[in-house]
Design a protein around this motif. Structure first.
Motif, PDB file in Angstrom:
ATOM      1  N   UNK A  55       0.832  -1.205   0.000  1.00 43.86           N
ATOM      2  CA  UNK A  55       0.000   0.000   0.000  1.00 43.86           C
ATOM      3  C   UNK A  55       0.866   1.255   0.000  1.00 43.86           C
ATOM      4  N   UNK A  56       1.965   1.193  -0.742  1.00 47.52           N
ATOM      5  CA  UNK A  56       2.919   2.297  -0.741  1.00 47.52           C
ATOM      6  C   UNK A  56       2.519   3.421  -1.678  1.00 47.52           C
ATOM      7  N   UNK A  57       3.522   4.046  -2.273  1.00 47.19           N
ATOM      8  CA  UNK A  57       3.291   5.248  -3.066  1.00 47.19           C
ATOM      9  C   UNK A  57       2.540   4.933  -4.366  1.00 47.19           C
ATOM     10  N   UNK A  58       2.692   3.708  -4.848  1.00 52.18           N
ATOM     11  CA  UNK A  58       2.068   3.324  -6.112  1.00 52.18           C
ATOM     12  C   UNK A  58       1.458   1.938  -5.915  1.00 52.18           C
ATOM     13  N   UNK A  59       0.201   1.788  -6.299  1.00 55.45           N
ATOM     14  CA  UNK A  59      -0.562   0.634  -5.829  1.00 55.45           C
ATOM     15  C   UNK A  59      -1.091  -0.236  -6.967  1.00 55.45           C
ATOM     16  N   UNK A  60      -1.164  -1.540  -6.701  1.00 57.22           N
ATOM     17  CA  UNK A  60      -1.602  -2.525  -7.689  1.00 57.22           C
ATOM     18  C   UNK A  60      -2.797  -3.286  -7.128  1.00 57.22           C
ATOM     19  N   UNK A  61      -3.752  -3.578  -7.998  1.00 50.36           N
ATOM     20  CA  UNK A  61      -5.000  -4.217  -7.585  1.00 50.36           C
ATOM     21  C   UNK A  61      -4.746  -5.490  -6.771  1.00 50.36           C
ATOM     22  N   UNK A  62      -3.965  -6.402  -7.342  1.00 53.79           N
ATOM     23  CA  UNK A  62      -3.762  -7.694  -6.668  1.00 53.79           C
ATOM     24  C   UNK A  62      -2.990  -7.538  -5.368  1.00 53.79           C
ATOM     25  N   UNK A  63      -2.014  -6.632  -5.398  1.00 54.28           N
ATOM     26  CA  UNK A  63      -1.213  -6.405  -4.185  1.00 54.28           C
ATOM     27  C   UNK A  63      -2.086  -5.858  -3.059  1.00 54.28           C
ATOM     28  N   UNK A  64      -3.023  -4.979  -3.405  1.00 54.01           N
ATOM     29  CA  UNK A  64      -3.907  -4.412  -2.385  1.00 54.01           C
ATOM     30  C   UNK A  64      -4.796  -5.503  -1.788  1.00 54.01           C
ATOM     31  N   UNK A  65      -5.347  -6.344  -2.680  1.00 54.38           N
ATOM     32  CA  UNK A  65      -6.228  -7.414  -2.191  1.00 54.38           C
ATOM     33  C   UNK A  65      -5.468  -8.344  -1.242  1.00 54.38           C
ATOM     34  N   UNK A  66      -4.238  -8.713  -1.643  1.00 61.29           N
ATOM     35  CA  UNK A  66      -3.399  -9.529  -0.756  1.00 61.29           C
ATOM     36  C   UNK A  66      -3.070  -8.775   0.525  1.00 61.29           C
ATOM     37  N   UNK A  67      -2.856  -7.491   0.368  1.00 59.30           N
ATOM     38  CA  UNK A  67      -2.492  -6.652   1.520  1.00 59.30           C
ATOM     39  C   UNK A  67      -3.585  -6.631   2.574  1.00 59.30           C
ATOM     40  N   UNK A  68      -4.841  -6.614   2.122  1.00 61.15           N
ATOM     41  CA  UNK A  68      -5.954  -6.617   3.080  1.00 61.15           C
ATOM     42  C   UNK A  68      -5.899  -7.886   3.926  1.00 61.15           C
ATOM     43  N   UNK A  69      -5.722  -9.038   3.246  1.00 58.13           N
ATOM     44  CA  UNK A  69      -5.651 -10.308   3.986  1.00 58.13           C
ATOM     45  C   UNK A  69      -4.467 -10.294   4.951  1.00 58.13           C
ATOM     46  N   UNK A  70      -3.335  -9.771   4.460  1.00 56.44           N
ATOM     47  CA  UNK A  70      -2.128  -9.789   5.292  1.00 56.44           C
ATOM     48  C   UNK A  70      -2.252  -8.887   6.515  1.00 56.44           C
ATOM     49  N   UNK A  71      -2.838  -7.714   6.320  1.00 54.08           N
ATOM     50  CA  UNK A  71      -2.886  -6.785   7.461  1.00 54.08           C
ATOM     51  C   UNK A  71      -3.866  -7.308   8.513  1.00 54.08           C
TER      52      UNK A  71
END
Lengths: 81, 590
Positions: B466-482
């Motif tokens: 969820x840094x300066x530049x964001x990607x759809x799949x990374x965000x979805x994974x990020x939600x699960x991870x956080x």
């Protein structure tokens, strides 16, 4: 030095400026345990400096005008190498 | 219940610019005002602000609050509320002149008036040409502001509780705010500070990211307390980043380094900016450079054992040039990256700087939930979302925000306190007990997670996903991870259970605040499928209907994250200013 004073000093090593936080974190971890009671008291006095002045002294950008504090500023500077 | 209670007219949490400005208003009105702060007031993070404070004083050339307003709306990528922005820009000259009268040592012109300098994004005549609008006290504007306001508060008999940490908000059954639970660091004693009006001025939470310019104290305490008390957090997906901070430290490397010939390289040593910006290369604009750096890291071409940064190389420059033109950068690199840039490249990563979102308020500093003020609750400064910064803050508007909304919330609190019953109502104990239970869990926890491990997991997850530049799949994974990291935080334990200045306990309590902000940020960012201001997504395409990926049809609205069930709700952006015509939607380009 009483434990409460020592722990107060540890907390007060948290500052308003990241660059001071990082340098004091290193100093506190590596040097603080080796300080004498008198040196700890002197470090406590150094922590009363305003952040912007403190950082300028630690960075060597400005010479600390208070000669009494200079040896401790130098110890903090030395811990960064 | 044996918790001691201290009673005041007003309680303010946080002693940076906003808290001190509000406290002054209240104390000078003769109200009994307490200010709680984790650190000595003049060591609040406001001290780090260098750039200045903006006001259309017009001391050097013609300027107008309406032009300042235009710049702010445009800077916000139209997500700022135009009533609050008009209010702030109109008030700016007043609060700056007031501050001057409080003893602020502004830089001056020969005629004695406040000197004003140009700053990025400050324009005259609705974006026509640059104007000098920034007022500064050398490179110590924040520092000077804190000192002026603190001295004035001491004179006005504000009661300071220094080295106290607020733990939780206290609300009664109707949701009215009654004050805060707070801990005295020296003894770990817990007290209730009961008041007719409570203000949060606790600053931002930049420490949720692995790389941040924020001081260690910036742990979003007010945001955590508000979220636990059922207050939603607004627009938390919007954070300002700088492309080049020293990896692992967060200290900024000025863009001037690239101007002097610095080159960004990936793990293969490739000058990757040639692929992203064939003409400008390493001198491309901030967002282009940040985007390229993150793409390289994401695609596995990052450097270091964790492949989580890139390198800024100046080894090809003449060492004498480095020593003469970039001495500060060399020192920063040696100190914080353990690298002499004459000999080896500097590890760098996009670095978080400022939080645009926060506790939802109106321009009076009243906290607003479901379109209504929460009785007795106010917020101002970086913790609050008025919203004047919208999706992206204009430089020098942060100090202005502190002054304008610190003052206006102080005034709102005075009005409210004057009409409130003389005696404080009975204290609701539910929230107090929940707060005590939180502290007690920490004391009792064993076989749990170490605070440092949980915090590192949170920071790495936020930085990567969820840094300066964001990607759809990374965000979805990020939600699960956080949400996994949240489970770790629920079991954090401390080895040191002592009572005097127990830094371990304080850091654990801070982490419980940070994780709320991290969840709010990740979940809000995942949901917002457009690019706007500082929230930039790879999958939001630049089309004629959606320039730069901004989707006004679907996303011209504020996010409200609720802790309960991680629900997202939305509310419209206030497009109607107080007295002038709306500043109509336009593509944001400079």
């Amino acid at each position: 030095m009483e434990e409460v004073e020592l722990k107060r000093i540890l907390w007060r090593s948290r500052r308003g400026l990241l660059e001071l936080d990082l340098q004091l974190e290193r100093f506190v971890a590596e040097v603080l345990p080796t300080l004498s009671e008198a040196e700890l008291a002197l470090y406590g006095d150094v922590l009363l400096l305003p952040d912007q002045d403190f950082l300028a002294y630690v960075n060597g950008a400005v010479a600390c005008p208070n000669a009494r504090l200079v040896p401790m500023i130098e110890r903090i500077r030395a811990a960064q190498r | 219940m044996s918790v001691p209670v201290r009673k005041f007219d007003a309680v303010i949490v946080g002693a940076g610019g906003a808290g001190l400005r509000a406290a002054l208003q209240l104390s000078e009105a003769g109200l009994k005002t307490a200010v709680l702060s984790k650190v000595f007031p003049t060591r609040s993070h406001t001290v780090a602000a260098q750039g200045g404070v903006s006001a259309s004083l017009g001391n050097s050339e013609p300027d107008h609050w309406h032009w300042h307003m235009y710049d702010t709306v445009k800077g916000s990528d139209w997500l700022g509320d135009q009533d609050a922005i008009e209010f702030m820009c109109r008030e700016a000259p007043n609060v700056v002149v007031e501050l001057e009268h409080f003893g602020m040592p502004f830089d001056r012109n020969a005629d004695g008036s406040i000197y004003q300098r140009p700053f990025g994004g400050h324009m005259s005549n609705f974006g026509e040409k640059p104007v000098r609008r920034a007022c500064a006290a050398a490179d110590r504007t924040g520092h000077a502001m804190l000192h002026a306001l603190y001295q004035r508060n001491v004179r006005a008999n504000t009661q300071f509780f220094v080295e106290w940490m607020a733990l939780d908000l206290v609300r009664d059954e109707q949701g009215n705010v009654q004050g805060v639970v707070a801990m005295e660091m020296e003894t770990s004693e817990v007290y209730v500070f009961q008041a007719k009006a409570t203000l949060f001025a606790t600053g931002g939470a930049g420490r949720i990211f692995a790389s941040s310019t924020n001081a260690f104290i910036n742990t979003g305490d007010g945001l955590g307390m508000a979220a636990r008390a059922g207050i939603p957090l607004e627009d938390m997906e919007f954070w300002q980043f700088h492309p080049t901070g020293v990896a692992g430290a967060g200290v900024l490397i000025t863009e001037g380094v690239r101007g002097e010939g610095g080159i960004l390289r990936n793990s293969a040593g490739e000058r990757f900016m040639e692929r992203y910006a064939p003409n400008a290369k390493d001198l491309a604009s901030r967002d282009v450079v940040s985007r390229a750096m993150v793409t390289e890291i994401n695609e596995g071409r990052g450097c270091g054992p964790n492949k989580d940064h890139v390198l800024l190389d100046i080894t090809h420059l003449d060492p004498e040039v480095i020593k003469s033109k970039l001495p500060g950068i060399r020192e920063i690199s040696i100190k914080f990256a353990n690298v002499d840039p004459i000999k080896a490249p500097i590890p760098v990563v996009p670095t978080c700087h400022y939080q645009m979102g926060g506790i939802p308020t109106n321009y009076k500093g009243e906290v607003i939930v479901d379109e209504k003020p929460v009785t007795g609750f106010y917020a101002a400064g970086e913790v609050a979302c008025a919203s004047v910064h919208g999706a992206n803050r204009l430089g020098t508007n942060s100090l202005l925000d502190l002054l304008v909304f610190g003052k206006s919330s102080g005034n709102s609190m005075i009005d409210f306190i004057k009409t409130a019953p003389k005696d404080l109502p009975p204290l609701a104990i539910g929230d107090v007990e929940r707060s005590l239970a939180r502290v007690e869990r920490l004391n009792q926890q064993s076989n749990g997670t170490q605070v440092n491990d949980a915090r590192a997991a949170m920071q790495a997850t936020m930085q990567k996903h969820c840094g300066v530049f964001r990607f759809k799949d990374m965000l979805a994974e990020g939600v699960a991870k956080i949400l996994e990291v949240e489970k770790m935080v629920k079991t954090i334990e401390i080895a040191d259970k002592s009572r005097t200045f127990n830094t371990a306990r304080l850091e654990a309590l801070e982490l419980e605040n940070l994780i709320e902000v991290a969840k709010a940020t990740m979940i809000s960012a995942d949901a917002r499928t457009e690019s706007r201001g500082a929230h930039v997504r790879d999958d939001a395409e630049d089309t004629p209907e959606r320039p730069n990926g901004r989707d006004d049809q679907n996303w011209l609205k504020h996010t409200l994250w609720h802790r309960d069930g991680n629900q997202l709700k939305y509310k419209p952006v206030t497009m109607k200013p107080l007295s002038v015509d709306t500043i109509a939607l336009k593509t944001r380009s400079y």
